[in-house]
Design an enzyme around this catalytic site. Structure first.
Site, PDB file in Angstrom:
ATOM      1  N   GLY A   1      41.809  -9.942  69.539  1.00 17.46           N
ATOM      2  CA  GLY A   1      42.122 -10.604  68.268  1.00 17.46           C
ATOM      3  C   GLY A   1      40.848 -10.689  67.463  1.00 17.46           C
TER       4      GLY A   1
ATOM      5  N   GLU B   1      39.793 -12.265  64.896  1.00 14.88           N
ATOM      6  CA  GLU B   1      39.197 -13.560  64.508  1.00 14.88           C
ATOM      7  C   GLU B   1      38.684 -14.311  65.732  1.00 14.88           C
ATOM      8  OE1 GLU B   1      42.300 -12.627  63.893  1.00 14.88           O
ATOM      9  OE2 GLU B   1      42.311 -12.111  61.752  1.00 14.88           O
TER      10      GLU B   1
ATOM     11  N   ASN C   1      39.114  -5.441  57.766  1.00 14.40           N
ATOM     12  CA  ASN C   1      39.735  -5.011  59.023  1.00 14.40           C
ATOM     13  C   ASN C   1      41.064  -4.292  58.784  1.00 14.40           C
ATOM     14  OD1 ASN C   1      38.239  -5.434  61.322  1.00 14.40           O
ATOM     15  ND2 ASN C   1      38.760  -7.598  61.474  1.00 14.40           N
TER      16      ASN C   1
ATOM     17  N   LYS D   1      29.454  -2.069  56.236  1.00 10.84           N
ATOM     18  CA  LYS D   1      29.088  -1.570  57.571  1.00 10.84           C
ATOM     19  C   LYS D   1      29.104  -0.043  57.549  1.00 10.84           C
ATOM     20  CE  LYS D   1      32.291  -4.495  58.776  1.00 10.84           C
ATOM     21  NZ  LYS D   1      33.415  -5.098  59.497  1.00 10.84           N
TER      22      LYS D   1
ATOM     23  N   GLY E   1      23.905   1.752  60.300  1.00  9.85           N
ATOM     24  CA  GLY E   1      23.489   0.403  59.932  1.00  9.85           C
ATOM     25  C   GLY E   1      24.408  -0.241  58.924  1.00  9.85           C
TER      26      GLY E   1
ATOM     27  N   ASP F   1      33.566  -6.888  64.783  1.00  9.25           N
ATOM     28  CA  ASP F   1      33.645  -8.348  64.935  1.00  9.25           C
ATOM     29  C   ASP F   1      32.309  -8.902  65.425  1.00  9.25           C
ATOM     30  OD1 ASP F   1      36.312  -8.084  64.224  1.00  9.25           O
ATOM     31  OD2 ASP F   1      36.961  -7.902  66.306  1.00  9.25           O
TER      32      ASP F   1
HETATM   33  O1  KDG Z   1      38.524  -5.822  65.782  1.00  4.54           O
HETATM   34  C1  KDG Z   1      39.104  -5.743  67.065  1.00  4.54           C
HETATM   35  C2  KDG Z   1      40.536  -6.119  66.943  1.00  4.54           C
HETATM   36  O2  KDG Z   1      41.166  -5.131  66.179  1.00  4.54           O
HETATM   37  C3  KDG Z   1      41.229  -6.230  68.266  1.00  4.54           C
HETATM   38  O3  KDG Z   1      40.641  -7.226  69.073  1.00  4.54           O
HETATM   39  C4  KDG Z   1      42.700  -6.490  68.188  1.00  4.54           C
HETATM   40  O4  KDG Z   1      42.972  -8.057  66.447  1.00  4.54           O
HETATM   41  C5  KDG Z   1      43.219  -6.979  66.877  1.00  4.54           C
HETATM   42  C6  KDG Z   1      44.044  -6.082  66.068  1.00  4.54           C
HETATM   43  O5  KDG Z   1      44.874  -6.618  65.335  1.00  4.54           O
HETATM   44  O6  KDG Z   1      43.872  -4.875  66.139  1.00  4.54           O
END
Ligand code: KDG
Length: 336
Positions: free
Chosen positions: A47, A49, A179, A238, A243, A278
């Protein structure tokens, strides 16, 4: 007997950062290759977050995470794991009528893993604005949002927008990591929602492709300039192993902000790239909350991202302060 008494640890500490979003069980395959040939999986937590929450806690910043989990074994596992990692889950809710989400990774010897989600209708996708505790958000210094939560359902989208509204009204900073997850929504569905959140965020942390998705600009400097013009105060793009690029808005009453700066990355041999963004976000925010300049925050964020890729798992490889400082100084850990 010593006359000095030890001081009890206050638990949970007051969160400096609050975040919300879906946490799931992830099944990491023990072997590479198509899932139909994989016999053994290792269960862990996932997850975006909650990954950031764990990364921040490891760097000394107390965090509160909330969501809904199912009234099932996996829901209990999610909460127990986060408690074990010292994340405050006091505002999380259990939804007896829906399951905890699950996802599988599929590994190849090189390159990014594929992911398969089993999360439609999950407890977290039923998160609603009524689940928010306004005072909890208002008492934090920063609210961290990702673009995954608004992709899960209409009620999740409303919850995120309401949380941002509460934060802004109470002087709590907002950070946003887009994300983008193509398995959850299309670019055309995502763009207006993400732009709305980015506009209201103080700190925006897209990857290169996400910066283009948000602004249409391929060049990170142009994309960052557009995000600043739309309302963000600080943008960090990112760039993966290359970098990150940092751009800040001008302080009130001053002309242009400082010129965008590229902060080089650290070499790493990745075994699992999921969660690197993350780790980056956690270390960047920890830096900013500790008074670092954006460039120094990006430097430690690059290091944390590189370290996270060296361990299988979405958060297990996130460094604590000592590991991060050692890696940045190029010092090896003493292992035996
Ligand atoms: O950033 C990593 C997340 O993508 C992973 O832990 C799972 O939250 C997630 C997702 O929705 O893909």
């Amino acid at each position: 007997m010593s006359s000095q008494m030890s001081t009890p640890v206050a638990w949970p500490p007051q969160p400096r950062v609050v975040t919300l979003g879906e946490s799931m069980v992830v099944l990491n395959p023990a072997t590479t290759g198509p899932l139909r040939y994989v016999h053994t999986f290792h269960r862990s937590l996932a997850g975006a977050e909650s990954n950031v929450a764990i990364g921040l806690v490891r760097l000394g910043i107390p965090v509160g995470w909330f969501s809904r989990v199912g009234g099932d074994e996996f829901g209990r596992y999610v909460l127990a794991t986060l408690r074990g990692e010292e994340v405050d889950v006091s505002r999380a809710r259990t939804d007896a009528d829906a399951p905890t989400g699950v996802y599988f990774k599929e590994l190849r010897a090189a390159g990014d893993p594929s992911v398969y989600y089993y999360r439609r209708g999950s407890a977290a996708s039923r998160l609603s604005p009524d689940d928010l505790d306004p005072a909890y958000i208002a008492s934090a210094e920063l609210l961290h949002i990702t673009g995954i939560t608004p992709a899960l359902s209409d009620s999740c989208r409303r919850t995120v927008l309401r949380a941002v509204e509460i934060a802004r009204a109470s002087g709590t900073l907002v950070s946003f990591d887009p994300n983008y997850r193509a398995k959850l929504w299309s670019p055309d569905e995502a763009r207006p929602v993400m732009r709305e959140i980015a506009r209201q965020a103080d700190i925006v942390m897209p990857g290169l492709a996400e910066a283009e998705l948000l602004t249409g600009a391929v060049d990170p400097t142009t994309a960052a300039g557009e995000l600043l013009a739309a309302g963000a105060r600080l943008v960090v793009v990112k760039l993966g192993p290359a970098g990150a690029m940092v751009a800040a808005a001008a302080a009130a009453g001053q002309g242009a902000g400082a010129a965008p700066e590229t902060v080089p990355g650290f070499a790493a041999t990745p075994v699992d790239s999921i969660g690197a963004g993350d780790a980056f976000a956690a270390a960047f925010l920890a830096g900013i909350l500790s008074g670092c300049s954006p460039v120094n925050a990006a430097r430690q964020a690059n290091a944390a991202g590189a370290l996270a890729t060296q361990v299988v798992g979405d958060w297990e490889g996130m460094p604590d302060r000592e590991a991060l400082d050692r890696f940045m100084a190029g010092r090896e850990a003493v292992t035996r």
